[in-house]
Design a protein around this motif. Structure first.
Motif, PDB file in Angstrom:
ATOM      1  N   PRO A 100      -3.848   0.063   4.669  1.00 52.37           N
ATOM      2  CA  PRO A 100      -4.472   1.332   5.086  1.00 52.37           C
ATOM      3  C   PRO A 100      -3.640   2.538   4.680  1.00 52.37           C
ATOM      4  N   ARG A 101      -2.298   2.372   4.790  1.00 51.94           N
ATOM      5  CA  ARG A 101      -1.435   3.506   4.461  1.00 51.94           C
ATOM      6  C   ARG A 101      -1.542   3.847   2.970  1.00 51.94           C
ATOM      7  N   ILE A 102      -1.460   2.818   2.117  1.00 55.80           N
ATOM      8  CA  ILE A 102      -1.526   3.079   0.672  1.00 55.80           C
ATOM      9  C   ILE A 102      -2.896   3.636   0.308  1.00 55.80           C
ATOM     10  N   ALA A 103      -3.947   3.068   0.925  1.00 53.92           N
ATOM     11  CA  ALA A 103      -5.300   3.565   0.640  1.00 53.92           C
ATOM     12  C   ALA A 103      -5.409   5.036   1.026  1.00 53.92           C
ATOM     13  N   ALA A 104      -4.812   5.374   2.216  1.00 52.77           N
ATOM     14  CA  ALA A 104      -4.867   6.771   2.669  1.00 52.77           C
ATOM     15  C   ALA A 104      -4.129   7.674   1.687  1.00 52.77           C
ATOM     16  N   VAL A 105      -2.966   7.196   1.237  1.00 55.91           N
ATOM     17  CA  VAL A 105      -2.187   8.024   0.299  1.00 55.91           C
ATOM     18  C   VAL A 105      -2.979   8.236  -0.993  1.00 55.91           C
ATOM     19  N   LEU A 106      -3.582   7.155  -1.485  1.00 57.89           N
ATOM     20  CA  LEU A 106      -4.347   7.273  -2.739  1.00 57.89           C
ATOM     21  C   LEU A 106      -5.533   8.207  -2.557  1.00 57.89           C
ATOM     22  N   ALA A 107      -6.228   8.060  -1.408  1.00 56.36           N
ATOM     23  CA  ALA A 107      -7.392   8.927  -1.154  1.00 56.36           C
ATOM     24  C   ALA A 107      -6.955  10.381  -1.051  1.00 56.36           C
ATOM     25  N   GLU A 108      -5.816  10.561  -0.343  1.00 56.25           N
ATOM     26  CA  GLU A 108      -5.314  11.929  -0.162  1.00 56.25           C
ATOM     27  C   GLU A 108      -4.975  12.547  -1.515  1.00 56.25           C
ATOM     28  N   ARG A 109      -4.340  11.715  -2.358  1.00 58.19           N
ATOM     29  CA  ARG A 109      -3.979  12.230  -3.687  1.00 58.19           C
ATOM     30  C   ARG A 109      -5.243  12.580  -4.470  1.00 58.19           C
ATOM     31  N   GLN A 110      -6.247  11.670  -4.366  1.00 57.80           N
ATOM     32  CA  GLN A 110      -7.502  11.926  -5.083  1.00 57.80           C
ATOM     33  C   GLN A 110      -8.113  13.233  -4.591  1.00 57.80           C
TER      34      GLN A 110
END
Lengths: 267, 192
Positions: free
Chosen positions: B65-75
């Motif tokens: 979830p953390r990595i997904a959140a970071v990737l989404a945030e970056r996107q």
């Protein structure tokens, strides 16, 4: 500069060969000793709960995964650090694999496949540390992984499609008289899947580690020419690094392929 | 390498019994391969299952979830930045258009002002020229009149001088100066 270092290193290897060569060159090749399961805290008996070297290296694998994926990404930075970008790469790599190979609706199984990949790749690389114990070189370990994949995928297939899942074995595009024969072959190949998954992974890792140990044994028996096998070990080690990753990749991608079969059984 | 292996084979014979004993000892007589020592399977499987469950919970509860959140945030950040850039670009184009329009307006205004000034100057110039022309004409007429007066005066004076000269000439030649006859003949001469 680089050349000078190279010559110094070669001279050091030769000298150490002269100094540390055993009195009488004897071969001490025990390539399978590294796979022995031993209790960590003494004793001979290995009960199911005994903490062994297997336990130690499995725990180290968990610690390494925790360090990479949790501690590495703890900064949650928009511009990632090195550890975080490795974690993101691993995430993106497996996510894309699941999506591309098994289809978009397989994304809900992504955490399971990520678990599988991270465990295998970490255990393989930890096994490349000299004097370590390689958990993935044991059929007991890879067998459990393979059977877990097989059982899960079959269960998913039947749960989603019921009896229709059996159409996986009925090649509807082949001429009718051929279909029963093909169905037999398909069923056999389906049941061979876990066996091949298990043996491919453990076999590759075990063979590579055993070969390294055999070369190391030669080094002890060749007195001053002991550096020759050491060079061979260096070259072979590079190959083993490649194998460590590729076997994890192959195991994971085959899992995705099987998952795709379970989600979309029709040919 | 081949000869090495050959030597190795010879030497191996020495320690063969030892090695075999060792291996057998270690692997509980299961053919020398620890992988086939089924007595350790339960242990390995137990700890493997513990490991996999641990990894699964670490991944599914924290890491993924953390990595997904970071990737989404970056996107999201990238998308926002792109749209902001788009906005800014539109604004820049707008500003450029406004600037061009203002420039064109100013240029037209300048041309208008220049034309007005030119027309004004022209009018003033025309007026001045007309005035000057009139003055010149007046002056010329005055001069002409003066010249005519002078001319007329001169003719009378010539006539008087001619009469006087003719009378004196007649007297000098011994004749009797008849004023009327002289005046008539002088007038006749001056006509011819």
């Amino acid at each position: 500069m680089g050349k000078i270092f190279l010559y110094v290193a070669l001279a050091a290897v030769l000298l150490s060969g002269l100094i540390f060569a055993p009195e009488h060159a004897g071969l001490a090749i025990h390539p399978t000793d590294q796979f022995l399961v031993k209790p960590l805290f003494g004793g001979d008996h290995v009960a199911w709960y005994t903490p062994t070297n297997v336990t130690l290296w499995l725990a180290l694998a968990v610690a390494a995964i925790f360090a990479l994926l949790v501690l590495g990404s703890s900064a949650r930075s928009i511009v990632p650090s090195r550890a975080q970008s490795v974690a993101e790469l691993a995430y993106g790599f497996i996510y894309k694999m699941v999506e591309d190979v098994a289809g978009k609706d397989a994304v809900r199984f992504f955490p399971y496949i990520m678990t599988l990949f991270m465990f295998i790749v970490t255990a393989n690389f930890l096994g490349l540390i000299p004097m370590s114990f390689t958990t993935t070189s044991h059929f007991a370990v890879t067998g459990v992984l393979a059977i877990a994949v097989f059982v899960t995928v079959t269960a998913i297939g039947f749960a989603l499609h019921g009896v229709k899942f059996l159409s996986l074995f009925w090649v509807s595009s082949a001429p009718l008289p051929l279909r029963p024969v093909l169905a037999l072959i398909e069923v056999i190949s389906y049941f061979v899947r876990p066996v091949s998954l298990c043996i491919r992974l453990a076999g590759n890792i075990m063979a590579g580690h055993a070969v390294l140990k055999v070369f190391a044994g030669f080094a002890a028996g060749l007195s001053i020419f002991g550096f020759l096998p050491i060079f061979a070990i260096s070259a072979f080690y590079a190959l083993e690094v490649l194998v460590a990753f590729i076997q994890a990749y192959v195991f994971t991608i085959l899992t995705c392929v099987y998952l795709k079969d379970a989600l979309h059984p029709s040919h | 390498m081949a000869s090495n292996t050959h030597d190795a084979g010879h030497d191996a014979a020495h320690g063969a019994a030892d090695a075999a004993h060792h291996a057998a000892d270690a692997a509980h007589g299961s053919g020398g391969m620890p992988q086939l020592d089924f007595s350790t399977y339960g242990n390995q499987i137990f700890w493997l299952v513990v490991t996999l469950v641990a990894i699964y919970f670490i991944l599914s509860r924290i890491a993924l979830p953390r990595i997904a959140a970071v990737l989404a945030e970056r996107q999201g950040t990238i998308t926002n930045d792109l749209s902001a850039a788009e906005d800014l670009k539109a604004k820049a184009t707008e500003a450029e258009n406004a600037y061009n329009k203002a420039l064109a307006d100013a240029r037209a205004e300048a041309q208008r002002i220049a034309a007005d000034a030119r027309a004004e100057i022209q009018a003033e110039l025309d007026e001045a020229i007309a005035k000057a022309d009139a003055e010149i004409a007046a002056k010329a007429a005055e001069s002409e009149k003066a010249i005519a007066d002078i001319k007329a005066g001169a003719l009378d004076a010539v006539k008087v001088v001619a009469n006087d000269t003719a009378a004196e000439l007649v007297t000098a030649l011994g004749g009797q100066a008849d004023a009327d006859a002289i005046a008539t003949s002088v007038a006749d001469r001056m006509k011819g």
